[in-house]
Design a protein around this motif. Structure first.
Motif, mmCIF file in Angstrom:
data_model
loop_
_atom_site.group_PDB
_atom_site.id
_atom_site.type_symbol
_atom_site.label_atom_id
_atom_site.label_comp_id
_atom_site.label_asym_id
_atom_site.label_seq_id
_atom_site.Cartn_x
_atom_site.Cartn_y
_atom_site.Cartn_z
ATOM 1 N N THR A 113 46.804 76.924 -8.079
ATOM 2 C CA THR A 113 48.145 76.680 -8.602
ATOM 3 C C THR A 113 49.061 76.339 -7.437
ATOM 4 N N VAL A 114 49.780 75.227 -7.573
ATOM 5 C CA VAL A 114 50.721 74.780 -6.554
ATOM 6 C C VAL A 114 52.065 74.575 -7.232
ATOM 7 N N GLY A 115 53.115 75.134 -6.648
ATOM 8 C CA GLY A 115 54.452 74.969 -7.200
ATOM 9 C C GLY A 115 55.401 74.428 -6.155
ATOM 10 N N LYS A 116 56.396 73.654 -6.605
ATOM 11 C CA LYS A 116 57.373 73.080 -5.679
ATOM 12 C C LYS A 116 58.713 72.962 -6.373
ATOM 13 N N ARG A 117 59.739 73.469 -5.720
ATOM 14 C CA ARG A 117 61.099 73.279 -6.221
ATOM 15 C C ARG A 117 61.511 71.863 -5.837
ATOM 16 N N ILE A 118 61.821 71.038 -6.834
ATOM 17 C CA ILE A 118 62.153 69.637 -6.557
ATOM 18 C C ILE A 118 63.654 69.385 -6.572
ATOM 19 N N SER A 119 64.417 70.365 -7.043
ATOM 20 C CA SER A 119 65.875 70.332 -6.927
ATOM 21 C C SER A 119 66.363 71.759 -7.118
ATOM 22 N N SER A 120 67.667 71.960 -7.048
ATOM 23 C CA SER A 120 68.184 73.316 -7.214
ATOM 24 C C SER A 120 67.963 73.845 -8.625
ATOM 25 N N ARG A 121 67.704 72.957 -9.585
ATOM 26 C CA ARG A 121 67.512 73.367 -10.975
ATOM 27 C C ARG A 121 66.119 73.064 -11.533
ATOM 28 N N ALA A 122 65.268 72.370 -10.797
ATOM 29 C CA ALA A 122 63.963 71.954 -11.332
ATOM 30 C C ALA A 122 62.820 72.484 -10.467
ATOM 31 N N PHE A 123 61.753 72.931 -11.159
ATOM 32 C CA PHE A 123 60.574 73.467 -10.486
ATOM 33 C C PHE A 123 59.339 72.855 -11.136
ATOM 34 N N LEU A 124 58.433 72.318 -10.342
ATOM 35 C CA LEU A 124 57.220 71.670 -10.819
ATOM 36 C C LEU A 124 56.021 72.532 -10.447
ATOM 37 N N THR A 125 55.117 72.777 -11.415
ATOM 38 C CA THR A 125 53.911 73.569 -11.187
ATOM 39 C C THR A 125 52.696 72.754 -11.620
ATOM 40 N N GLU A 173 43.470 71.034 -16.264
ATOM 41 C CA GLU A 173 44.676 71.102 -15.464
ATOM 42 C C GLU A 173 45.903 71.251 -16.355
ATOM 43 N N VAL A 174 46.913 71.913 -15.807
ATOM 44 C CA VAL A 174 48.168 72.148 -16.501
ATOM 45 C C VAL A 174 49.286 71.696 -15.569
ATOM 46 N N ILE A 175 50.251 70.978 -16.124
ATOM 47 C CA ILE A 175 51.417 70.544 -15.367
ATOM 48 C C ILE A 175 52.654 71.031 -16.108
ATOM 49 N N LEU A 176 53.546 71.727 -15.393
ATOM 50 C CA LEU A 176 54.777 72.252 -15.985
ATOM 51 C C LEU A 176 55.979 71.734 -15.214
ATOM 52 N N LEU A 177 57.009 71.341 -15.930
ATOM 53 C CA LEU A 177 58.294 71.026 -15.329
ATOM 54 C C LEU A 177 59.315 71.960 -15.967
ATOM 55 N N GLU A 178 59.887 72.842 -15.155
ATOM 56 C CA GLU A 178 60.888 73.792 -15.627
ATOM 57 C C GLU A 178 62.248 73.337 -15.118
ATOM 58 N N TYR A 179 63.220 73.264 -16.027
ATOM 59 C CA TYR A 179 64.547 72.791 -15.668
ATOM 60 C C TYR A 179 65.603 73.750 -16.201
#
Length: 81
Positions: A24-36, A47-53
């Protein structure tokens, strides 16, 4: 980055269970968005891809592509008591 051990199997028969791991790799791509991104390390293409906003302090949404290649959209509303 995280590596998690897994036991894979479709039923409770111990002879059918297989050991594996998930990356599992996660990265904050902005102050409000996180990609996993999560993937099985057994060579299977699970595989699973999540975009949390975070829309605001109270409202957030999550769009995901799941292991079966389906998509989901979830909303979360925070409520203070």
């Amino acid at each position: 980055m995280q590596i998690t051990p897994q036991l894979l199997g479709e039923n409770t028969d111990l002879q059918q269970i297989q050991a594996g791991a998930r990356l599992t790799v996660g990265k904050r791509i902005s102050s409000r968005a996180f990609l996993t991104y999560a993937r099985s390390l057994r060579g299977l293409h699970h595989e699973v891809i999540l975009l949390e906003y975070d829309q605001s302090d109270r409202l957030s949404w999550i769009i995901s592509r799941n292991e079966d290649r389906s998509f989901a959209l979830d909303f979360r509303v925070r409520h203070s008591f």
